[in-house]
Design an enzyme around this catalytic site. Structure first.
Site, PDB file in Angstrom:
ATOM      1  N   ASP A 174     -45.375   4.508   6.885  1.00 52.64           N
ATOM      2  CA  ASP A 174     -44.596   3.511   7.612  1.00 52.64           C
ATOM      3  C   ASP A 174     -45.379   2.206   7.707  1.00 52.64           C
ATOM      4  OD1 ASP A 174     -42.215   3.056   8.853  1.00 52.64           O
ATOM      5  OD2 ASP A 174     -42.598   4.363  10.563  1.00 52.64           O
ATOM      6  N   SER A 195     -44.165   6.160  14.678  1.00 54.67           N
ATOM      7  CA  SER A 195     -43.930   6.890  15.930  1.00 54.67           C
ATOM      8  C   SER A 195     -45.244   7.475  16.443  1.00 54.67           C
ATOM      9  CB  SER A 195     -42.903   8.012  15.720  1.00 54.67           C
ATOM     10  OG  SER A 195     -43.275   8.819  14.615  1.00 54.67           O
ATOM     11  N   GLU A 220     -30.893   5.388  11.440  1.00 53.20           N
ATOM     12  CA  GLU A 220     -31.285   5.928  12.745  1.00 53.20           C
ATOM     13  C   GLU A 220     -30.266   5.575  13.815  1.00 53.20           C
ATOM     14  OE1 GLU A 220     -35.378   5.406  13.838  1.00 53.20           O
ATOM     15  OE2 GLU A 220     -35.045   6.158  15.880  1.00 53.20           O
TER      16      GLU A 220
HETATM   17  O1  KIV Z   1     -41.771   6.373  12.938  1.00 52.25           O
HETATM   18  C1  KIV Z   1     -41.087   7.360  12.652  1.00 52.25           C
HETATM   19  O2  KIV Z   1     -41.475   8.513  12.856  1.00 52.25           O
HETATM   20  C2  KIV Z   1     -39.772   7.109  12.052  1.00 52.25           C
HETATM   21  C3  KIV Z   1     -38.851   8.265  11.845  1.00 52.25           C
HETATM   22  C4  KIV Z   1     -38.410   8.827  13.122  1.00 52.25           C
HETATM   23  C5  KIV Z   1     -37.713   7.930  10.960  1.00 52.25           C
HETATM   24  O3  KIV Z   1     -39.461   5.992  11.752  1.00 52.25           O
END
Ligand code: KIV
Length: 272
Positions: free
Chosen positions: A90, A52, A189
């Site tokens: 991520d 994100s 989500e």
């Molecule tokens: O990228 C992110 O911040 C996320 C969360 C919102 C779960 O995947």
């Protein structure tokens, strides 16, 4: 919070034990040192360096443009700040989709070069083989099902997922597959609360919800959303704990005004 609890490192097995104990998992995102340090001091259990950051930090329209080098850079910074929380990085778009080799190599880089303790990967069936391999190689995986933002162009919108019975069945099946492949937890989500409850009750591993209702084993939000720093839009599932964007804008305006009017700096803010 006791002194012992404050300093005890949160590990992957510990996150899994929360579910057995019936204790909810608190999770938020961080992209920088200051925020990560404050989150850790507040007693958060899991800190995600989410892709994100592509939208929230880097200003792109979605999460697709951000790449491995940027994610590694932010993960290194966050890892340096965190003493207690579990640090999860991520996997960005195209870092794991092209091949198993890419997925294993790039996931490993987060642990080897950036201090992450686990990686998050979006998707169900298509990533099951990769999840199994990563876990075999000692790289813990947080799954992510439901609204998976890297598939925005397939979905066409950020709408609720798993509404139709067929889609709900697929999500239930994929959650089980992720558990069997060895994922230590799954982010759910933007799916209906009832479906999230069913999935949560069907799994031994914890679910961490974002827009998935109150029955998940934990909750995650983007920190800038819950702080009201990112205020371009507010999804219904975001609870704002502050309105920092208003305060920051007000402070910046006041500074500009003070400099223009020669109210800043004063004598006591200067040196002889
Ligand atoms: O990228 C992110 O911040 C996320 C969360 C919102 C779960 O995947």
């Amino acid at each position: 919070m006791s002194q012992e609890k404050e300093t005890k490192k949160v590990t992957v097995p510990e996150i899994m034990a929360y579910k057995r104990r019936g204790e909810k998992i608190s999770a938020l995102t961080a992209y920088d040192f200051l925020m990560a340090e404050m989150l850790d001091e507040a007693g958060i259990d899991l800190i995600l360096i989410g892709d994100s950051l592509s939208m929230v930090f880097a200003g792109y329209p979605n999460t697709l443009p951000i790449g491995m080098e940027e994610m590694l850079y932010h993960t290194r910074i966050v890892s340096r700040a965190v003493k207690r929380a579990l640090v999860v990085a991520d996997m960005p778009f195209l870092s794991y989709q092209p091949s198993l080799r890419d997925g294993i190599y790039n996931a490993g880089r987060f642990l080897k070069e950036a201090g992450a303790e686990a990686v998050k990967i979006e998707g169900g069936e298509p990533v099951i083989e990769l999840v199994g391999k990563l876990v075999d190689f000692g790289i813990p995986v947080l799954g992510h099902l439901g609204l998976i933002p890297q598939s925005i162009h397939k979905f066409g919108s950020y709408n609720l997922q798993g509404k139709q019975p067929e889609a709900a069945e697929k999500l239930k099946k994929e959650a089980k597959m992720l558990e069997e492949a060895g994922a230590f937890a799954i982010v759910l989500e933007k799916i209906p609360a009832g479906l999230a409850k069913e999935i949560t009750e069907s799994l031994r591993i914890p679910t961490i919800g974002i827009g998935a209702g109150p029955h998940c084993d934990g909750q995650i939000l983007v920190s800038q959303d819950m702080l009201g720093l990112f205020d371009k839009f507010k999804p219904r599932f975001v609870r704002r704990y502050a309105n920092l964007a208003d305060q920051v804008r007000k402070a910046f305006r006041a500074y500009v005004q003070d400099v223009k009017s020669q109210n800043f700096p004063q004598q006591n803010e200067s040196f002889e």
